[in-house]
Design an enzyme around this catalytic site. Structure first.
Site, PDB file in Angstrom:
ATOM      1  N   PRO A 186       0.827  -1.208   0.000  1.00  0.00           N
ATOM      2  CA  PRO A 186       0.000   0.000   0.000  1.00  0.00           C
ATOM      3  C   PRO A 186       0.857   1.253   0.000  1.00  0.00           C
ATOM      4  CG  PRO A 186       0.133  -0.896   2.202  1.00  0.00           C
ATOM      5  CD  PRO A 186       0.816  -1.883   1.301  1.00  0.00           C
TER       6      PRO A 186
ATOM      7  N   LYS B  49       3.647   2.581   6.391  1.00  0.00           N
ATOM      8  CA  LYS B  49       2.719   1.621   5.802  1.00  0.00           C
ATOM      9  C   LYS B  49       2.176   0.635   6.828  1.00  0.00           C
ATOM     10  CE  LYS B  49       4.799   1.996   1.211  1.00  0.00           C
ATOM     11  NZ  LYS B  49       5.222   1.259   0.005  1.00  0.00           N
TER      12      LYS B  49
ATOM     13  N   ASN C 163       4.705   2.412  -5.019  1.00  0.00           N
ATOM     14  CA  ASN C 163       5.032   2.442  -6.440  1.00  0.00           C
ATOM     15  C   ASN C 163       4.322   3.573  -7.173  1.00  0.00           C
ATOM     16  OD1 ASN C 163       6.407   1.515  -8.680  1.00  0.00           O
ATOM     17  ND2 ASN C 163       4.795   0.084  -9.263  1.00  0.00           N
TER      18      ASN C 163
ATOM     19  N   ARG D  48       9.656  -4.207  -8.997  1.00  0.00           N
ATOM     20  CA  ARG D  48       8.313  -3.641  -9.092  1.00  0.00           C
ATOM     21  C   ARG D  48       8.124  -3.076 -10.490  1.00  0.00           C
ATOM     22  NH1 ARG D  48       6.399  -2.029  -4.143  1.00  0.00           N
ATOM     23  NH2 ARG D  48       4.402  -1.875  -5.208  1.00  0.00           N
TER      24      ARG D  48
END
Length: 309
Positions: free
Chosen positions: A2, A51, A180, A299
């Protein structure tokens, strides 16, 4: 994983049903804490940290000498916290549920959580001590504290000047809260190729502030939890701000879907998720790649080779 703003929204949603409430039932469905008895404990605080989500608990009067505890969770990719009435449907299959917390009025379920641990509140640093400055820490609003957080973030980011900026921004040990989406969007607005060594970025402090402002524009009260969509396109030119970009605080929920953004009804992004759509800034092609290193999980990276030189 997240984004940091997701955890702020979760905390904003859970506070009205948990803070100040006594737990009438609690079931932690992880082996390490399966026997923990939290019945009668009070949820003193629900707060995000980067997070992670923290629920600080105070013991009942019947437990003199018991130390306050903190229930710490991390959503990872698929985790979520669900709220219902006591007689309402769970909203998740029982096999996905890792935490059941009930008060006199509500049931709160933690489903598919990537991490769930219970520690003495005084020992939170054993779980969270590795984190760099949290870009959504309220301390940024205090001049001295904000300056200290910025200086520490810059120090950590530039400790390895050869590291690509696109990888450094995702390292939660350096600055925390950037996922990201904000990695891709911050670098697009700054005009920085994600492969550039961070030691070659002229204004690392400005990069941190730009990412922070994008995050802050997407959390309550700027973006209320109910009905708000994340967006990064609410900006305007301002030569006095880092990279000449001023992030605007939205007056209400974001408008509808931007062509090329991921998923129906998705929020507006400049390049993130533009699999078959152009960069919204220059209308040129968006490049995609799986980007990582031996120490980082690869990623998906979206970036514009025209805007990010």
């Amino acid at each position: 994983m997240p984004e940091g703003d997701s955890l702020v929204r979760v905390a904003h949603r859970l506070r009205p049903v948990l803070e100040g409430r006594v737990l009438t039932h609690a079931d932690l469905r992880v082996p390490r804490h399966a026997t923990a008895d939290l019945t009668g404990w009070t949820v003193a605080e629900v707060l995000p940290r980067a997070k992670y989500l923290l629920m600080r608990l105070t013991p009942p009067a019947a437990r003199p000498g018991a130390r306050p505890l903190t229930l710490i969770s991390h959503l990872k990719m698929e985790g979520r916290w669900l709220v219902s009435t006591l007689d309402g449907r769970w909203g998740a299959p029982a096999w996905q549920v890792r935490a059941v917390l009930e008060t006199a009025e509500h049931r709160v379920l933690g489903a598919q959580l990537g991490l769930l641990t219970l520690v003495p509140t005084a020992d939170e640093a054993t779980v969270l001590g590795h984190l760099g400055p949290d870009l959504l820490d309220p301390a940024w609003d205090t001049p001295d504290d904000g300056a200290a957080l910025l200086a520490e973030g810059v120090r950590r980011l530039t400790a390895r000047p050869e590291r690509p900026v696109g990888l450094a921004l995702l390292d939660q040990r350096l600055v925390s809260g950037i996922g990201n989406i904000y990695r891709c969007e911050t670098l697009l607005l700054a005009g920085i190729d994600p492969h550039r060594p961070i030691g070659e970025v002229d204004d690392v402090a400005g990069l941190v502030l730009l990412a922070r402002d994008l995050l802050r524009a997407n959390v309550p009260p700027a973006a209320p939890a109910a009905g708000a969509r994340r967006r990064t396109t609410g900006v305007r030119p301002n030569p006095g701000r880092p990279f000449g970009v001023e992030v605007l605080v939205p007056a209400g929920p974001a408008p509808g879907r931007t062509p090329g953004a991921r998923g129906g009804g998705a929020p507006s992004y400049w390049v993130y998720g533009h699999d078959r759509a152009p960069c919204l800034r220059c209308r040129g092609p968006v490049r995609q790649e799986d980007y990582g290193s031996p120490e980082d999980d690869a990623r998906r990276l979206w970036w514009c080779p025209h805007c990010q030189r």
